[in-house]
Motif scaffolding. Structure first.
Motif, mmCIF file in Angstrom:
data_model
loop_
_atom_site.group_PDB
_atom_site.id
_atom_site.type_symbol
_atom_site.label_atom_id
_atom_site.label_comp_id
_atom_site.label_asym_id
_atom_site.label_seq_id
_atom_site.Cartn_x
_atom_site.Cartn_y
_atom_site.Cartn_z
ATOM 1 N N VAL A 246 0.818 -1.208 -0.003
ATOM 2 C CA VAL A 246 0.119 -0.170 -0.007
ATOM 3 C C VAL A 246 0.994 1.433 -0.016
ATOM 4 O O VAL A 246 0.633 2.042 -0.883
ATOM 5 N N GLN A 247 1.800 0.995 0.767
ATOM 6 C CA GLN A 247 2.809 2.451 1.043
ATOM 7 C C GLN A 247 3.609 2.701 -0.378
ATOM 8 O O GLN A 247 3.820 3.734 -0.861
ATOM 9 N N ILE A 248 4.113 1.403 -0.971
ATOM 10 C CA ILE A 248 4.614 1.751 -2.292
ATOM 11 C C ILE A 248 3.854 2.446 -3.186
ATOM 12 O O ILE A 248 4.144 3.043 -4.062
ATOM 13 N N CYS A 249 2.646 1.780 -3.336
ATOM 14 C CA CYS A 249 1.538 2.515 -4.238
ATOM 15 C C CYS A 249 1.520 3.944 -3.904
ATOM 16 O O CYS A 249 1.159 4.661 -4.971
ATOM 17 N N ALA A 250 1.287 4.043 -2.742
ATOM 18 C CA ALA A 250 0.948 5.544 -2.219
ATOM 19 C C ALA A 250 2.286 6.432 -2.913
ATOM 20 O O ALA A 250 2.208 7.511 -3.204
ATOM 21 N N GLY A 251 3.559 5.872 -2.599
ATOM 22 C CA GLY A 251 4.766 6.514 -3.227
ATOM 23 C C GLY A 251 4.818 6.730 -4.550
ATOM 24 O O GLY A 251 5.064 7.833 -4.892
ATOM 25 N N HIS A 252 4.301 5.645 -5.379
ATOM 26 C CA HIS A 252 3.845 5.930 -6.734
ATOM 27 C C HIS A 252 3.156 7.191 -6.987
ATOM 28 O O HIS A 252 3.592 8.199 -7.755
ATOM 29 N N GLN A 253 2.034 7.342 -6.514
ATOM 30 C CA GLN A 253 1.166 8.209 -6.686
ATOM 31 C C GLN A 253 1.705 9.481 -6.095
ATOM 32 O O GLN A 253 1.523 10.659 -6.939
ATOM 33 N N ALA A 254 2.176 9.764 -5.283
ATOM 34 C CA ALA A 254 3.233 10.775 -4.642
ATOM 35 C C ALA A 254 3.953 11.507 -5.774
ATOM 36 O O ALA A 254 4.224 12.638 -5.848
#
Length: 267
Positions: A246-254
């Motif tokens: 989830v945090q890896i995906c959030a990092g992609h979005q950010a």
């Protein structure tokens, strides 16, 4: 010799970075010279830029801006400071996106969610035990102000529907879609594309379980739509949402938001 220290012009006879630290602070202060933190003394020259940071002390706004510029470079930092980004949904994706955008100094954020913090959120969302029972908007705003009290944070504790998308997001450059449910994701993306012809949307799909992190990527299926995730692994029985992916995906979005704010449209 003229140098810049913490965003202000400073005249000195000192010859090294640590000499200036001695003049202005104490031996435990952190010294960043021309964007690089130094652990050993270094000679300085005319027009060098130094940032001297006292540990555990919140600097004034001008000093914090200078410190962030030292890390980001002035050109990038100024573009981020002008950015206006909305985050729709403050769960595992949205709460972590907000933390990252605050750390890079995005100038204005809108946080939208109708839910409260409950215990199962603690497995992947950026909340703490003290936040249990609080509206996510309020709990997250509290954290963001501890990271950077000088950015503008707006909150709306409401449920997003097709009828309020225009009103909520019309003043923002980018929407980060950060919902859990596919039907809600589709609702927001479709409504925003239809009602807000200039806005960009950074969405997410597929970050459940513990598959390889390398499967998560950023794609651009439409001109104003970017989608982050592996596009396959949805949450289901036996495959929950866990902090790492989830945090890896959030990092992609950010990071996609960052790229859009500095003018990089491609992926």
């Amino acid at each position: 010799m003229k140098v810049t220290v913490n965003g202000k012009q400073y005249e000195t006879d000192a010859q090294t970075a640590f000499d200036i630290r001695t003049e202005l602070g104490n031996g435990s202060d952190i010294v960043i010279l021309n964007g690089f933190q130094i652990s050993e003394n270094h000679p300085i020259k005319e027009y060098d830029t130094l940032t001297i940071i006292s540990k555990g002390v919140m600097p004034e706004q001008e000093e914090l801006e200078s410190m962030m510029m030292a890390r980001h470079t002035p050109h990038v930092h100024n573009m981020l400071k002008q950015g206006k980004v909305a985050i729709a949904g403050l769960g595992g994706l949205g709460s972590n996106i907000a933390i990252m955008l605050t750390r890079i100094g995005v100038g204005e954020l809108l946080l939208v969610d109708f839910d409260i913090v409950e215990p199962s959120n603690l497995n992947r969302q950026s909340y703490y035990i003290r936040h249990l029972g609080m509206p996510k908007t309020i709990a997250l705003e509290e954290q963001l102000k501890e990271i950077n009290p000088f950015i503008q944070i707006n909150t709306k504790t409401v449920k997003i529907t097709p009828n309020n998308v225009r009103e909520l997001f019309c003043d923002f450059d980018i929407i980060c879609e950060a919902f859990d449910k596919p039907d809600q994701k589709a609702m927001l993306v479709n409504a925003a594309l239809e009602q807000l012809p200039s806005i960009k949307i950074v969405s997410a799909s597929g970050m459940a379980g513990y598959e390889s992190s390398n499967l998560i990527r950023t794609t651009r299926p439409m001109k104003r739509l970017y989608v982050c995730g592996d596009l396959e692994n949805a949450a289901e029985v036996g495959k929950g949402l866990m902090a790492p992916r989830v945090q890896i995906c959030a990092g992609h979005q950010a990071n996609m938001v960052l790229r859009l704010l500095v003018g990089t449209e491609d992926i």
